[in-house]
Structure formats: C-alpha cells, structure tokens
Write a protein that holds these residues in place. Structure first.
Motif, short mmCIF file in Angstrom:
data_model
loop_
_atom_site.label_atom_id
_atom_site.label_comp_id
_atom_site.label_asym_id
_atom_site.label_seq_id
_atom_site.Cartn_x
_atom_site.Cartn_y
_atom_site.Cartn_z
N THR A 1 -3.78 10.12 -12.47
CA THR A 1 -3.91 11.56 -12.65
C THR A 1 -2.99 12.03 -13.78
O THR A 1 -2.10 11.31 -14.23
N LYS B 1 0.31 5.61 0.16
CA LYS B 1 -0.71 6.61 0.43
C LYS B 1 -0.93 7.57 -0.73
O LYS B 1 -2.00 8.20 -0.83
N ASP B 2 0.04 7.67 -1.63
CA ASP B 2 -0.10 8.54 -2.80
C ASP B 2 0.14 7.70 -4.06
O ASP B 2 -0.26 6.56 -4.10
N ASP B 3 0.79 8.26 -5.05
CA ASP B 3 1.17 7.49 -6.23
C ASP B 3 2.51 6.81 -5.97
O ASP B 3 3.28 7.22 -5.10
N LYS C 1 -1.73 -1.49 -4.03
CA LYS C 1 -2.82 -0.56 -3.77
C LYS C 1 -2.24 0.84 -3.61
O LYS C 1 -1.64 1.17 -2.58
N THR C 2 -2.40 1.67 -4.64
CA THR C 2 -1.94 3.05 -4.57
C THR C 2 -3.05 3.94 -4.02
O THR C 2 -4.21 3.55 -3.96
N ARG C 3 -2.63 5.11 -3.56
CA ARG C 3 -3.55 6.07 -2.94
C ARG C 3 -4.34 5.40 -1.82
O ARG C 3 -5.54 5.64 -1.63
N THR C 4 -3.65 4.55 -1.10
CA THR C 4 -4.24 3.78 -0.01
C THR C 4 -3.34 3.92 1.22
O THR C 4 -2.22 3.40 1.22
N GLY D 1 -8.70 3.55 1.29
CA GLY D 1 -8.51 3.70 -0.14
C GLY D 1 -8.87 5.09 -0.64
O GLY D 1 -9.30 5.96 0.13
N PRO D 2 -8.69 5.32 -1.92
CA PRO D 2 -8.93 6.66 -2.49
C PRO D 2 -10.37 7.13 -2.38
O PRO D 2 -10.64 8.33 -2.41
N ASP D 3 -11.31 6.18 -2.26
CA ASP D 3 -12.72 6.56 -2.10
C ASP D 3 -13.13 6.69 -0.64
O ASP D 3 -14.30 6.91 -0.33
N CYS E 1 0.84 -1.20 0.00
CA CYS E 1 0.00 0.00 0.00
C CYS E 1 0.88 1.24 0.00
O CYS E 1 1.94 1.28 0.61
#
Length: 517
Positions: free
Chosen positions: A483, A40-42, A176-179, A199-201, A38
C-alpha cells in the motif's frame, strides 16, 4: 485419532511480524528450521514502527536498578550498529542540568556506570559540558549553563523489522503479510499445532507446525488464551507511547534528553533532515491496540516539557505529524507506567511432557534487545525440536549491512561516510540527495535497486518528489510493500516530504500498475 487436513507443513510457525517475530524467524531459519511467519497487517505496522527510534542501553533504567537489562542492551547496541550500519548510526545526547533536578553527582555516577557496564569500541564516553561553549547550548534558554553528553544510537525501526524478515526469507522462511492466524489448536496427540491462516484475499490455509511462536505484541495474551484457554499465563501491561514531529528546532546533529519534574524524560532528536522528533509519553492503555492514537493532552504535555528548555516555544499548532504505539510490557508491581520493566520474559508451554509441540510466548522487550531475545527464544525451541545448531546472528550482517565485507565490521560504522561517497561517484547520474537516501535505506542493496539502470530515465516516472517507479517496484518485489502507507510511512518517511494527497495518488498508480513477475 481423527485425521486433520492441512495445506502446509513447517517446523515453526511464528505469529507476529514485529521486531521480535521477525528476529525469531530470521534466527530460526538460519539454523535450518522450516519457518512460516504470518502477520495480520504489514510488517512493523504497530508497536515496532512507533518507537523513539533509539538503539540504547536505557540510561533511566539505572534508577530502577535494572543493571542486567542495561548491560544486555549496551552490549547489543554495538552488535546491532555493526550489523546494519546503513539504517543505524551513533548519536550523541545532551542532557541540560538545572537546580531541582536529579543531583549532578548522581547523574555523573550514572553516566560513569553507563560507560563501563559493557565494552565500547564504537561510541565515545560521557562528559560534562558548559552549554555556553557548546553548539547544543545555543537553542536552549540561558538559565541552562551546564549539562552532560553521552552516546547511544539511532535506528530506522520499521526498516530493521523488514531487514530481519528479508534475511529470514533469504534463509528459506515463508513470510506472509496481511495474513491473520484465526485459529490455533494442538493435535489430539499433542505432537503438532494446527493453525488456520486467512490471507488478504480471504482464502484460508491450514498449517501444521512442530512448534509455534506467539510474538503477537499487544495481542500475545489473547492469542495465548485462544490456544490454551485452560492455562493461566503471564499478563501484559499495555503502555502507550506517543511522539510528535515538528519543523527542525536546532541545526546541529546532537539529540537532547530532557528531565521533567514528574520524573519522566523526553527526547528531542534530529529527524529526516528537516524535522525534530519529540517523545515519548508513558500511559497505561486499556483500549483497542488497533486504534491507539495520540490525544491532545499528550501533545500539550510534550510541547510544554520541551518548551521549558528551548528558547523558541513549541506549540501544538507546530506539530506536522504524530504517532502512537502500545508497548506490550511484562506486568509487574510498578505503580507508575514509566517504571514498568522493559525486560522480556519467554513463556514456554510444552503440553503434558516429552514429545509435545511447544508454544513459546514472548512478553515484553525493547527494540535494542530484540536480537538477544530471538537468540534465547530459538535456543529454547531448538532444544524442544531436537535441532543442535547454535546461534549465529551476533556475527552476521543484516541485508544491506555488508558495506566492508560479509561479517560485521567496526569500519562499516566509523567509515560509513567514505562508503557513501563512493556510491555518490558510482551513481553520479542520480541526484546526490537521492543516492544518499538510498544508501541509508538500502545499504549495499542499492545495487539491486539500481541494477541495469544507467541514466535517470531508466528509473521510470517520478511518482512523487524523489519517489521513482524503480524504488516502488523494488519495495513491492523484495519488501512486501502493498500500500501507499507501507511505502511512504514504514519503508521510508517520504510521507513527511511529499505534497498533500500523495497517498491517494500513489494508491491509484499502484492499482493501475500491478507489479510484473
């Protein structure tokens, strides 16, 4: 014992999608461990995309008697060149010399040691040169009459991270990115770790893991403090390194290494065909790693230093792009930031004894030694997790690097141009410059990007100059690009070449054209 609900189970949870986390996930997945990574960003969105883009032994580390680190990096330099010859290449460096700098005899001795600390098969050795008779002397001021030339390598650092994550995924890992990992705790019996991933959502997933790798870079110490608040851990020293990019200063393909009066060195490197990359600074950093940025004083420092060497001065107004990153280095007794060790330290916490779930934290390191760091880390974890499979990455290509077969080959480095020229013929319906860029970025994965396409119209609309829908879709499908910045600045450096406003236009297009399954 209180039952804990969890949504996912794995052998190893790797927290951090920089080069160390991605390298560890790749190695562990290849040994048969069930891995979740995981970030937290890209991928490579912080330190690992803010390097000087070099695969090198670290010539200046010899001054600090770090012979073991330099030897390890020199060995890895050629291992990595063979594994990913598309995103890496040999590079010759010129060091001009002038009175008042380190003595010429001392530099010769250092270069001799640099040449022979490790076996070389791909890179030529060092030598002295007369700058008046060498192409690299032309852009320099006339007072620089002699110098030295030696070999190291160049790398697309952000793509190196992505390729390691891709290979981990190909071996079964979940990436899992942005997680973000928002909570991490040991089970009551100490045999497992429980992590909350957001997660991103905004949805949360509870993961149960037999072991955890803390590869959070600048956030390693804070994550360790969250997981084990009662234990005293190794401290990090955050060092900010900043770079500037200007229009190309010289036409040849050598790079420069410049000495400064304060003992620091700065590189000037050919970059993206039309530019020169200049860096780096070394400053202690106390701020938020999420908000690190170059400041005006650093820009002036870099401009003034290289202007001492080049005939044409470099001024702050010439800067077309800049970036900065924080290196999470092992805290030591060094007074000066430039002297802090670039070696790494692995800190294992196994709870109260046998049968306890391990937590391995990564401190320090440099991009050149990431593969060795990952191998040593996974060796420790496999012992704790009762997995007896040996390391394998030293003799494996990264995705796209299998130019001349499944195993790393010297010829993939030495005959890269020959391989690229065959691609130019195979895909002659595409512009030559585009095929050449695809070859460098994707290696043999170019065939996946272009599968089923036989004419330019098959590439979809040209969203920005030399950026077609086919490439954007490939990056979204296979490389976790979500992005415009992921695409324009990390998966590529097209951001330097496209017109103003490209990021906003690409963002709008991606929102209107979600990737089809």
């Amino acid at each position: 014992m209180t039952a804990v609900r969890y949504d996912m189970e794995c052998d190893l949870l790797v927290i951090g999608g920089g080069i160390n986390g991605a390298g560890i996930a790749r190695d562990a997945a290849g040994r048969g461990l069930c891995v979740v990574l995981c970030e937290k960003d890209d991928l490579a969105s912080h330190t690992s995309s803010a390097s000087t883009k070099l695969i090198h032994g670290g010539l200046r580390y010899l001054e600090y008697y770090e012979f073991s680190l330099v030897r390890k990096a020199l060995i890895e330099r050629e291992v990595l060149l063979r594994a990913a010859p598309h995103i890496m290449r040999p590079l010759r460096f010129v060091m001009p010399h002038a009175p008042g700098q380190r003595p010429a005899l001392l530099i010769r001795a250092g270069l001799f040691l640099y040449d022979f600390l490790a076996k070389r098969e791909l890179l030529p050795g060092s030598s002295g040169i007369r700058l008046g008779c060498h192409v690299a002397g032309r852009p320099l001021k006339p007072e620089f009459k002699r110098g030295f030339v030696y070999s190291d390598g160049w790398v697309d650092d952000a793509r190196l991270v992505v390729l390691n994550a891709m290979d981990a995924c190909m071996h079964g890992a979940a990436v899992k990115t942005r997680t973000a990992c928002t909570a991490l705790r040991r089970s009551e019996d100490g045999g497992s770790w429980y992590a909350t991933l957001r997660g991103p959502d905004g949805a949360e997933t509870e993961v149960r893991a037999r072991g955890v790798v803390n590869a959070a870079g600048p956030w390693t110490a804070s994550l360790l403090g969250q997981a084990l608040p009662q234990r005293r851990s190794q401290h990090l020293r955050l060092i900010k390194g900043s770079h500037i990019v200007v229009k190309r200063i010289f036409e040849h393909d050598h790079a420069y290494i410049f000495q400064n009066r304060d003992g620091r060195i700065v590189f000037a490197i050919p970059y993206e065909q039309d530019y020169t990359l200049i860096g780096t600074t070394d400053l202690d950093y106390k701020g938020d790693p999420n908000r690190v940025a170059i400041d005006a004083e650093e820009v002036s420092y870099l401009c003034e230093l290289v202007s001492q060497y080049f005939k044409a001065p470099v001024r702050p107004e010439h800067v077309v792009w800049s970036y900065a990153g924080v290196r999470p280095l092992v805290e030591d007794e060094a007074q000066d930031a430039k002297a802090v060790t670039r070696d790494y330290r692995l800190e294992m916490d196994s709870g109260d004894g046998a049968g306890q779930a391990p937590l391995l934290s990564i401190f320090g390191g440099k991009i050149t030694t990431y593969r060795k760091l990952a191998e040593e880390a996974v060796d420790l974890l496999c012992k704790a997790l009762d997995n007896r499979k040996p390391g394998w990455t030293a003799k494996a290509c990264l995705p796209g690097g299998d130019l001349y077969g499944d195993t790393p080959q010297n010829c993939a480095v030495l005959r890269y141009d020959e391989w690229r020229d065959k691609l130019l013929q195979q895909y002659r319906w595409l512009p030559r410059t585009l095929v050449a860029r695809y070859a460098r970025a994707y290696g043999t994965r170019i065939h996946t990007l272009l599968a089923g396409r036989v004419k330019l119209e098959d590439m979809g609309p040209e969203l920005e100059p030399a950026l077609y829908q086919a490439e954007v879709d490939y990056l979204r499908r296979y490389e976790w690009a979500a992005t415009a910045d992921d695409i324009l600045w990390r998966r590529s450096k097209l951001g330097l070449h496209v017109p103003p406003g490209a990021g906003a236009r690409l963002t709008e297009w991606m929102a209107l054209h979600p990737l089809q399954a």
